[in-house]
Design an enzyme around this catalytic site. Structure first.
Site, mmCIF file in Angstrom:
data_model
loop_
_atom_site.group_PDB
_atom_site.id
_atom_site.type_symbol
_atom_site.label_atom_id
_atom_site.label_comp_id
_atom_site.label_asym_id
_atom_site.label_seq_id
_atom_site.Cartn_x
_atom_site.Cartn_y
_atom_site.Cartn_z
ATOM 1 C CG HIS A 1 -14.920 -0.795 -7.398
ATOM 2 N ND1 HIS A 1 -15.978 -1.293 -6.678
ATOM 3 C CD2 HIS A 1 -14.054 -0.308 -6.476
ATOM 4 C CE1 HIS A 1 -15.761 -1.118 -5.386
ATOM 5 N NE2 HIS A 1 -14.602 -0.526 -5.250
ATOM 6 C CG ASP B 1 -2.314 0.613 0.840
ATOM 7 O OD1 ASP B 1 -2.335 1.656 0.137
ATOM 8 O OD2 ASP B 1 -3.349 0.045 1.241
ATOM 9 C CG ASP C 1 2.359 3.924 -7.309
ATOM 10 O OD1 ASP C 1 1.341 3.261 -7.589
ATOM 11 O OD2 ASP C 1 2.570 5.066 -7.764
ATOM 12 C CG MET C 2 -1.420 -0.266 -7.471
ATOM 13 S SD MET C 2 -3.005 -0.937 -6.920
ATOM 14 C CE MET C 2 -4.073 0.497 -7.182
#
Length: 374
Positions: free
Chosen positions: A280, A242, A262-263
């Site tokens: 979403h 995260d 950071d993904m």
């Protein structure tokens, strides 16, 4: 000679107009139900009924909530609406007019533990979700929809109404520009929403996690889901990824490892990567970027590599479940650049990110679980 086309402008009958007028009132005043719902939560009515042993009369509630006795008739009217909408149930009649009430599965989710603890009887309390969804900041953003539609913005992913009205991106560092309590409310709502139903996922969809040796939970927050996975499947080594501001000073405890990052840039390698109620919030373009990083982090399918996605999938039969999915979709439009997707939309994302196949498990009502394979 072709028959005459039916008159599509034929006026409604008197009976149809009377029904339409009632529908007009209903749609115009739906927000009153939401505000009554918020009122019940802020007063603590679900918790008061729970602490009273499961049922409570109007005088019981007035006393437990320290309300002025003169408000009892008004509380009766509030509860009558909330019984009709399914928030509470009447313990003594079908309408709630007599004034004794009990919890429903919905209001059970709104019971707070002793001392304001977020969990009661093992169920994550969803009060923050209600407070965020009915907050002034969210409602003001929704009230700006018409102006937002009129504005000509050439970008493929225009700023959300929330961003335009408040100058901040939901769940972003820019939220600090608003009152700190606002950021806290939305973050608490995200955590409560994230935790809701995960125990059911582990029970009903356990096969998804069987055989997995290591897993990275993207945007895993406080690590509650990762800890639940390890408790159910002790052999799985879990890592939570995260943002640094979320991870803070958390350190691995031998059960779960925490990584600040950071993904969009890199995801810690694992046999499986989990995205639980994450995608979403993002546009299609951003979802492809995230999924591309997921693909880089996992091995080939023959070595057990997969991405586990838990999210809403539009397509429930007509009724309350479909309405909830559609409301969540417009809610995403109001507050984020994301959206809810049907199975075809999800399939397109997987294909664009370079995945070859997927399985879907539909055991979670409004949500579903995808296993996506490289």
């Amino acid at each position: 000679m072709a028959g005459q086309a039916p008159n599509m402008l034929a006026p409604p009958t008197d009976d149809e107009l009377l029904h339409a007028q009632a529908d007009l009132w209903r749609h115009s005043l739906y927000f009153v139900t939401s505000m009554a719902f918020q009122c019940a939560v802020k007063l603590g009515i679900p918790t008061a009924i729970h602490r009273a042993g499961g049922t409570a009369s109007l005088p019981d509630l007035v006393a437990a909530l320290s309300l002025p006795p003169a408000k009892l008739p008004f509380l009766r009217r509030l509860m009558r609406l909330l019984v009709h909408s399914g928030v509470f149930a009447a313990a003594d009649d079908t309408t709630g007019s007599a004034g004794t009430y009990r919890l429903t599965p919905l209001s059970w989710l709104l019971v707070e533990g002793e001392g304001g603890a977020p969990v009661v009887d093992g169920h994550p309390c969803q009060v923050p979700v209600v407070l965020a969804g009915t907050s002034r900041h969210f409602v003001e953003a929704a009230m700006g929809l018409a102006e937002w539609f009129r504005k000509d913005v050439p970008a493929a992913a225009p700023p959300s109404p929330f961003e335009e009205v408040h100058g901040a991106v939901l769940f972003d560092e820019s939220m600090a520009s608003l009152h700190p309590e606002v950021d806290t409310v939305f973050n608490q709502a995200l955590a409560a929403y994230d935790h809701s139903g995960f125990a059911t996922v582990l029970r009903e969809c356990s096969e998804v996690f069987q055989g997995v040796q290591s897993l990275t939970d993207c945007r895993g927050g406080d690590g509650a889901a990762a800890k639940a996975i390890v408790e159910a499947f002790p052999h799985i080594k879990c890592t939570v990824l995260d943002f640094p501001r979320v991870i803070g000073n958390k350190r691995g405890d031998g059960v779960v490892n925490y990584v600040a990052g950071d993904m969009f840039r890199a995801i810690p390698p694992a046999q499986a990567v989990m995205l639980k109620l994450v995608l979403h919030h993002w546009s299609d373009e951003d979802c492809v970027k995230i999924l591309t990083q997921c693909k880089k982090a996992i091995p080939a399918r023959k070595d057990g590599g997969k991405v586990i996605i838990i999210d809403i999938v539009i397509g429930a039969p007509s009724g309350p479940l479909l309405e909830a999915q559609l409301l969540m979709d417009v809610g995403m439009m109001v507050a984020t650049k994301g959206r809810q997707r049907d199975e075809n939309d999800w399939r397109d994302l997987f294909k664009k990110a370079g995945f070859n196949n997927y399985k879907i498990v539909k055991k979670l009502r409004a949500r579903a679980v995808f296993e996506v394979y490289p």
